[in-house]
Design an enzyme around this catalytic site. Structure first.
Site, short mmCIF file in Angstrom:
data_model
loop_
_atom_site.label_atom_id
_atom_site.label_comp_id
_atom_site.label_asym_id
_atom_site.label_seq_id
_atom_site.Cartn_x
_atom_site.Cartn_y
_atom_site.Cartn_z
N ASN A 54 -62.38 40.10 92.52
CA ASN A 54 -63.01 38.80 92.72
C ASN A 54 -62.94 38.50 94.21
O ASN A 54 -61.92 38.05 94.72
CB ASN A 54 -62.28 37.73 91.90
CG ASN A 54 -62.90 36.35 92.02
OD1 ASN A 54 -63.85 36.15 92.79
ND2 ASN A 54 -62.37 35.39 91.29
N ARG A 69 -66.65 40.40 89.87
CA ARG A 69 -67.15 39.07 89.53
C ARG A 69 -68.21 38.69 90.57
O ARG A 69 -67.95 38.69 91.77
CB ARG A 69 -66.03 38.04 89.55
CG ARG A 69 -66.53 36.62 89.27
CD ARG A 69 -65.43 35.60 89.46
NE ARG A 69 -65.91 34.26 89.15
CZ ARG A 69 -65.74 33.21 89.93
NH1 ARG A 69 -65.12 33.34 91.09
NH2 ARG A 69 -66.19 32.03 89.57
N HIS A 125 -68.82 29.54 85.48
CA HIS A 125 -67.64 29.80 84.64
C HIS A 125 -68.06 30.44 83.31
O HIS A 125 -67.33 30.35 82.31
CB HIS A 125 -66.85 28.51 84.34
CG HIS A 125 -66.22 27.86 85.54
ND1 HIS A 125 -66.05 26.49 85.65
CD2 HIS A 125 -65.73 28.39 86.68
CE1 HIS A 125 -65.48 26.20 86.80
NE2 HIS A 125 -65.28 27.34 87.45
N ARG A 168 -64.65 18.70 94.48
CA ARG A 168 -66.09 18.52 94.33
C ARG A 168 -66.39 17.24 93.56
O ARG A 168 -65.67 16.87 92.64
CB ARG A 168 -66.71 19.71 93.60
CG ARG A 168 -66.69 21.00 94.40
CD ARG A 168 -67.19 22.17 93.58
NE ARG A 168 -66.22 23.23 93.55
CZ ARG A 168 -66.26 24.27 92.72
NH1 ARG A 168 -67.24 24.39 91.85
NH2 ARG A 168 -65.33 25.20 92.76
N GLU A 215 -60.40 35.63 82.41
CA GLU A 215 -61.67 36.13 82.92
C GLU A 215 -61.58 37.58 83.36
O GLU A 215 -62.53 38.35 83.21
CB GLU A 215 -62.15 35.25 84.08
CG GLU A 215 -62.51 33.84 83.65
CD GLU A 215 -62.78 32.91 84.82
OE1 GLU A 215 -63.95 32.79 85.22
OE2 GLU A 215 -61.82 32.32 85.34
#
Length: 406
Positions: free
Chosen positions: A8, A92, A181, A242, A385
């Site tokens: 990742n 990813r 996601h 965010r 993940e």
């Protein structure tokens, strides 16, 4: 045993794990590591194997240098990717646009197409490409596979995917809801039916991925019908830094009346907003400490966060028509009992009732936290993940070998 190296790659860091794709969700990876502070005067490379942990502190000028040093460190300790049976390298990739909906064997044209999607994810896709190029150079004889964060939501119904703006403008600029996601939402939603004893083809559920980034999804019979993130990962729930959904007119107001540039507004909404913008911190553990100390800003930030979360839960209950399960996952969702309790407070009239004792138990694998009388089951399911990426990558690599490509 054939492992998968999962990478990742971010703008200033690279996370990696060596994973057994046949492992259970609760199993620890064979190796995990992190290259951080890339491009800064002092970097850090950490590798963990079992109970062992090795750290190197030195300047890491580029992703190439960082991964090379991480590989050297793993080789030195006898756990490097070249010293074990490696079936694939899974990457990813944040944004697959309208091009990629399934994991993809990485060849040169695929790298080019991922790079061409940079305007849709300027902070993420370039870093993802860096990781791909470095790993392909270091491990040229192993199949490399791209797994896309947007893939699970690629087939959203048009009513959920499209924005109500001029259709021609939207098409020309690739504007639609992509969702993010996706690997986590797919992985978690696939675990739920067995946990509650239902047929996956007849299970309607809401998944709440609550970490520093946060997103919600409505999944009907294995297929997503809506999700909170949009063209970018900025939309939807209030997050650590965010803003989540805001009136788009705020952007025009900040430009016209506040004199802010587009880059300044971008930085404000992505890095200086959310829980951090309201309270000064984005870590929920720190936020909880501040709330316990009666900090008014922290309490306000928490209430704004919960209010937005409840709005999405309510809207997805209507969209699904019948809800069989609501599942919390990711760092906050798995570990903050107060968020779970407050998100579903006073919903017994809708068949939702959390058991306080079950909810207070520490995070230790998948579990149901609703009462026996609750018709809607409430769960905590840890996301993984990396395992999901490893499983998808191993499957693509196996097909590539069967086709004689490796």
């Amino acid at each position: 045993m054939a492992y998968v190296l999962v990478i990742n790659s971010g703008s200033s860091s690279v996370k990696f794990q060596i994973v057994d794709p046949q492992a259970s969700a609760s199993d620890k990876p064979f190796v995990s590591g992190l290259v951080e502070q890339i491009g800064e005067p002092q970097g850090r490379i950490t590798v963990k194997h079992g109970e062992d942990k090795w750290v190197v502190q030195r300047a890491v000028p580029t992703h190439t240098a960082g991964l090379q040093e991480a590989f050297r460190l793993m080789d030195l300790k006898g756990v490097g990717p070249t010293q074990i049976e490696l079936s694939a390298v899974g990457h990813r990739v944040v944004h697959g646009g309208m091009v990629f909906s399934e994991p993809e064997l990485i060849i040169d044209p695929v790298v080019t197409m991922i790079r061409d999607l940079t305007p849709l994810a300027p902070l993420h896709n370039p870093a993802n490409v860096d990781g791909i190029e470095v790993a392909r150079a270091l491990l040229p004889h192993v199949p490399h596979v791209a797994v896309f964060d947007t893939g699970f939501f690629r087939a959203l119904p048009p009513a959920a995917a499209l924005y109500a703006i001029n259709a021609e403008v939207a098409e020309q600029n690739l504007i639609r809801r992509y969702g993010f996601h996706g690997t986590s939402h797919e992985f978690v939603s696939s675990q739920v039916p067995e946990l509650i004893g239902r047929d996956p083809k007849h299970t309607r559920q809401i998944v709440l991925h609550l970490g520093n980034g946060a997103s919600a999804s409505a999944v009907a019979n294995g297929h997503p019908i809506d999700t909170s993130m949009g063209l970018t990962p900025l939309a939807g729930l209030v997050m650590g830094t965010r803003s989540g959904d805001i009136d788009p007119g705020i952007i025009f107001h900040l430009a016209r009346e506040g004199g802010m540039t587009i880059d300044e507004i971008d930085n404000l909404l992505n890095r200086q907003s959310g829980v951090k913008g309201l309270s000064g911190v984005n870590d929920f553990r720190e936020l909880r400490t501040m709330i316990d100390n009666e900090d008014e800003n922290a309490w306000l930030a928490y209430n704004v966060y919960i209010n937005q979360l409840r709005r999405f839960i309510g809207s997805y209950m209507i969209a699904l028509g019948r809800v069989d399960a609501i599942t919390f996952t990711a760092g906050v969702g798995e570990n903050d009992q107060h968020v779970r309790e407050d998100a579903l407070e006073n919903l017994t009239m809708y068949g939702i009732e959390i058991d306080p004792e079950k909810n207070a138990l520490p995070n230790n694998g998948p579990r149901v936290i609703s009462t026996d009388a609750s018709t809607v089951k409430v769960l905590v399911v840890p996301t993984n993940e990396e395992l999901a990426i490893a499983q998808k990558s191993a499957a693509v690599a196996e097909k590539a070998r069967a086709a004689g490509l490796y």
